[in-house]
Scaffold this motif. Structure first.
Motif, PDB file in Angstrom:
ATOM      1  N   GLU A 151       0.858  -1.183   0.000  1.00 24.23           N
ATOM      2  CA  GLU A 151       0.000   0.000   0.000  1.00 24.23           C
ATOM      3  C   GLU A 151       0.895   1.233   0.000  1.00 24.23           C
ATOM      4  OE1 GLU A 151      -4.089   0.775   2.006  1.00 24.23           O
ATOM      5  OE2 GLU A 151      -2.558   1.211   3.530  1.00 24.23           O
ATOM      6  N   GLY A 152       0.569   2.178  -0.881  1.00 22.78           N
ATOM      7  CA  GLY A 152       1.360   3.384  -1.001  1.00 22.78           C
ATOM      8  C   GLY A 152       0.868   4.501  -0.102  1.00 22.78           C
ATOM      9  N   PRO A 163      -2.898  -2.342  -4.862  1.00 23.07           N
ATOM     10  CA  PRO A 163      -4.318  -2.089  -5.074  1.00 23.07           C
ATOM     11  C   PRO A 163      -4.852  -0.870  -4.336  1.00 23.07           C
ATOM     12  CG  PRO A 163      -4.021  -3.896  -3.546  1.00 23.07           C
ATOM     13  CD  PRO A 163      -2.661  -3.552  -4.059  1.00 23.07           C
ATOM     14  N   SER A 164      -4.084  -0.355  -3.380  1.00 22.53           N
ATOM     15  CA  SER A 164      -4.601   0.757  -2.583  1.00 22.53           C
ATOM     16  C   SER A 164      -3.496   1.759  -2.288  1.00 22.53           C
ATOM     17  CB  SER A 164      -5.186   0.246  -1.261  1.00 22.53           C
ATOM     18  OG  SER A 164      -4.185  -0.406  -0.480  1.00 22.53           O
ATOM     19  N   GLY A 165      -3.925   3.000  -2.030  1.00 22.27           N
ATOM     20  CA  GLY A 165      -2.980   4.051  -1.686  1.00 22.27           C
ATOM     21  C   GLY A 165      -3.632   5.103  -0.813  1.00 22.27           C
ATOM     22  N   HIS A 166      -2.806   5.744   0.004  1.00 17.36           N
ATOM     23  CA  HIS A 166      -3.242   6.861   0.833  1.00 17.36           C
ATOM     24  C   HIS A 166      -2.902   8.175   0.133  1.00 17.36           C
ATOM     25  CE1 HIS A 166      -3.307   4.637   4.992  1.00 17.36           C
ATOM     26  NE2 HIS A 166      -4.059   4.060   4.076  1.00 17.36           N
ATOM     27  N   PHE A 167      -3.840   9.109   0.188  1.00 18.65           N
ATOM     28  CA  PHE A 167      -3.670  10.438  -0.404  1.00 18.65           C
ATOM     29  C   PHE A 167      -4.206  11.465   0.585  1.00 18.65           C
ATOM     30  CE2 PHE A 167      -3.858   7.536  -3.942  1.00 18.65           C
ATOM     31  CZ  PHE A 167      -3.009   8.061  -4.907  1.00 18.65           C
ATOM     32  N   GLY A 168      -3.462  12.555   0.775  1.00 21.72           N
ATOM     33  CA  GLY A 168      -3.928  13.620   1.648  1.00 21.72           C
ATOM     34  C   GLY A 168      -5.151  14.320   1.082  1.00 21.72           C
ATOM     35  N   ARG A 208      -1.725   4.636 -13.260  1.00 25.07           N
ATOM     36  CA  ARG A 208      -0.348   4.188 -13.533  1.00 25.07           C
ATOM     37  C   ARG A 208       0.038   3.016 -12.639  1.00 25.07           C
ATOM     38  NH1 ARG A 208       3.648   2.539 -15.456  1.00 25.07           N
ATOM     39  NH2 ARG A 208       5.609   3.589 -15.904  1.00 25.07           N
ATOM     40  N   LEU A 209      -0.440   3.009 -11.396  1.00 24.96           N
ATOM     41  CA  LEU A 209      -0.053   1.984 -10.435  1.00 24.96           C
ATOM     42  C   LEU A 209      -1.120   0.906 -10.263  1.00 24.96           C
ATOM     43  CD1 LEU A 209       1.547   4.336  -7.761  1.00 24.96           C
ATOM     44  CD2 LEU A 209       2.684   3.094  -9.611  1.00 24.96           C
ATOM     45  N   ALA A 210      -2.176   0.973 -11.066  1.00 25.58           N
ATOM     46  CA  ALA A 210      -3.266  -0.012 -11.044  1.00 25.58           C
ATOM     47  C   ALA A 210      -3.936  -0.110  -9.680  1.00 25.58           C
ATOM     48  CB  ALA A 210      -2.761  -1.380 -11.501  1.00 25.58           C
ATOM     49  N   MET A 211      -4.099   1.041  -9.040  1.00 26.05           N
ATOM     50  CA  MET A 211      -4.848   1.082  -7.777  1.00 26.05           C
ATOM     51  C   MET A 211      -6.333   0.987  -8.066  1.00 26.05           C
ATOM     52  SD  MET A 211      -3.118   4.205  -5.667  1.00 26.05           S
ATOM     53  CE  MET A 211      -1.397   4.239  -5.209  1.00 26.05           C
ATOM     54  N   ASN A 212      -7.059   0.373  -7.140  1.00 23.66           N
ATOM     55  CA  ASN A 212      -8.523   0.400  -7.239  1.00 23.66           C
ATOM     56  C   ASN A 212      -9.201   0.989  -6.014  1.00 23.66           C
ATOM     57  OD1 ASN A 212      -8.590  -1.822  -5.359  1.00 23.66           O
ATOM     58  ND2 ASN A 212      -8.171  -3.197  -7.083  1.00 23.66           N
ATOM     59  N   SER A 213      -8.407   1.320  -4.981  1.00 25.98           N
ATOM     60  CA  SER A 213      -8.970   1.890  -3.765  1.00 25.98           C
ATOM     61  C   SER A 213      -8.092   3.037  -3.277  1.00 25.98           C
ATOM     62  CB  SER A 213      -9.062   0.831  -2.657  1.00 25.98           C
ATOM     63  OG  SER A 213      -9.954  -0.200  -3.016  1.00 25.98           O
ATOM     64  N   LEU A 214      -8.723   4.172  -2.982  1.00 28.65           N
ATOM     65  CA  LEU A 214      -8.027   5.343  -2.469  1.00 28.65           C
ATOM     66  C   LEU A 214      -8.574   5.672  -1.087  1.00 28.65           C
ATOM     67  CD1 LEU A 214      -8.309   7.654  -5.625  1.00 28.65           C
ATOM     68  CD2 LEU A 214      -6.659   5.808  -5.199  1.00 28.65           C
TER      69      LEU A 214
END
Length: 251
Positions: A33-34, A60-65, A82-88
Motif C-alpha cells: 500500500e502506497g 491495489p490501494s494508496g493513501h492520499f492527503g 499508472r499503479l493499477a490502484m482500485n482503492s483510495l
C-alpha cells in the motif's frame, strides 16, 4: 486464500525503496500500500511502477492527503491508473483541522462524500482511514467516526483496528455496527503496557495484546478484501514484516 499487503510507510526510515519491496516480496506478501510521499512527481511514480513490475507486487490501494484529493483530481487519477490502484483512502487530518463538534464531523463526512465523487465515477473505491481521534466522544456524547459516516453515506472505511483499541473503544462492537462499510483493514498490534516504548508501544502482529485470530474471523464476515500489515514505528522493518506475515497466515 487471503493475500496480505504491506504498508510501505512501515519502512520509511529504512530504504531504499527497492530494497524494501524486494524484501517484502521475498517474505510472501502479494501487495503493498502506497502513501503520498511515494508519488511526489511523475518520475517517482514511474519508479514505483517499475519496482512493482520487477518484484511482482501489486498496489491495489494508496493513501492520499485531503488537499491532494481535492486539489489535484487529475493527478490522483493518473497515479491510480499508472499503479493499477482500485482503492483510495484519505488517511488523516491534523489536529488544527479537525472539527470540534458533532455538526462539524457530519460536515466533514459531507466534504469527503463530495470529494469522493470523481473517484467513484472513475470506478474507484474511496474511503477514510481512521486513527484514534475519531473515537474520542464529542461534547454531546456522540462519536466522530459515526458522524462522519452519517455525513458521507457512500464512503468506504479502511479500518485500523489497533487505533480503535488504543482509543479505548471496542473493535468488535464497531465491526458489528459498521462492518458493511469496511472494505479494507489495517492489521496492527499493541505491545503490553510499558513495553516497546522505543516503537511507540506498537508490536509485531501476534506479539501484542489484540486477539487477531478472533478479530480476523469477525472481519471475514465483512466486505473487507484488503488486509494491510502495519507498524507505525518498527525498530527493524524486516523483523516486523517477517514475524507478522507468519502470524497472520496462521489465523
Amino acid at each position: 486464500m487471503t493475500e496480505f499487503s504491506y504498508q510501505l510507510y512501515n519502512s520509511r526510515n529504512f530504504g531504499p525503496l527497492e530494497k524494501t519491496m524486494r524484501m517484502v516480496a521475498s517474505l510472501g506478501y502479494a501487495q503493498v500500500e502506497g502513501y503520498s510521499f511515494l508519488y511526489t512527481d511523475a518520475d517517482a511514480v514511474d519508479e514505483l511502477a517499475r519496482l512493482l513490475e520487477v518484484t511482482g507486487l501489486a498496489m491495489p490501494s494508496g493513501h492520499f492527503g485531503i488537499d491532494q484529493l481535492e486539489g489535484d483530481i487529475a493527478g490522483v487519477l493518473g497515479v491510480a491508473r499508472r499503479l493499477a490502484m482500485n482503492s483510495l483512502f484519505c488517511p488523516y487530518l491534523g489536529a488544527e483541522h479537525r472539527p470540534r463538534d458533532t455538526e462539524g464531523y457530519v460536515a466533514l463526512g459531507r466534504r469527503l462524500q463530495q470529494t469522493s465523487t470523481p473517484y467513484r465515477d472513475a470506478g474507484l473505491t474511496f474511503g477514510w482511514h481512521n486513527h484514534d481521534f475519531e473515537f474520542a466522544p464529542l461534547p454531546d456524547g456522540s462519536v466522530p467516526m459515526a458522524r462522519m459516516l452519517e455525513g458521507g453515506p457512500d464512503l468506504a472505511w479502511e479500518v485500523d483496528i489497533a487505533w480503535i483499541a488504543r482509543a479505548g473503544a471496542d473493535p468488535s462492537a464497531w465491526i458489528s455496527r459498521e462492518g458493511s462499510r469496511m472494505v479494507a483493514v489495517h492489521i496492527k498490534d499493541i505491545a503490553p503496557e510499558g513495553e516497546a516504548l522505543d516503537e511507540d508501544g506498537w508490536a509485531d502482529i501476534g506479539q501484542g495484546t489484540l486477539d487477531w485470530a478472533g478479530l480476523m474471523a469477525e472481519l471475514h464476515a465483512t466486505p473487507a478484501g484488503l488486509f494491510v500489515l502495519e507498524h507505525d514505528n518498527p525498530s527493524d522493518d524486516e523483523r516486523f514484516a517477517r514475524r507478522s506475515i507468519a502470524a497472520v497466515k496462521s489465523y
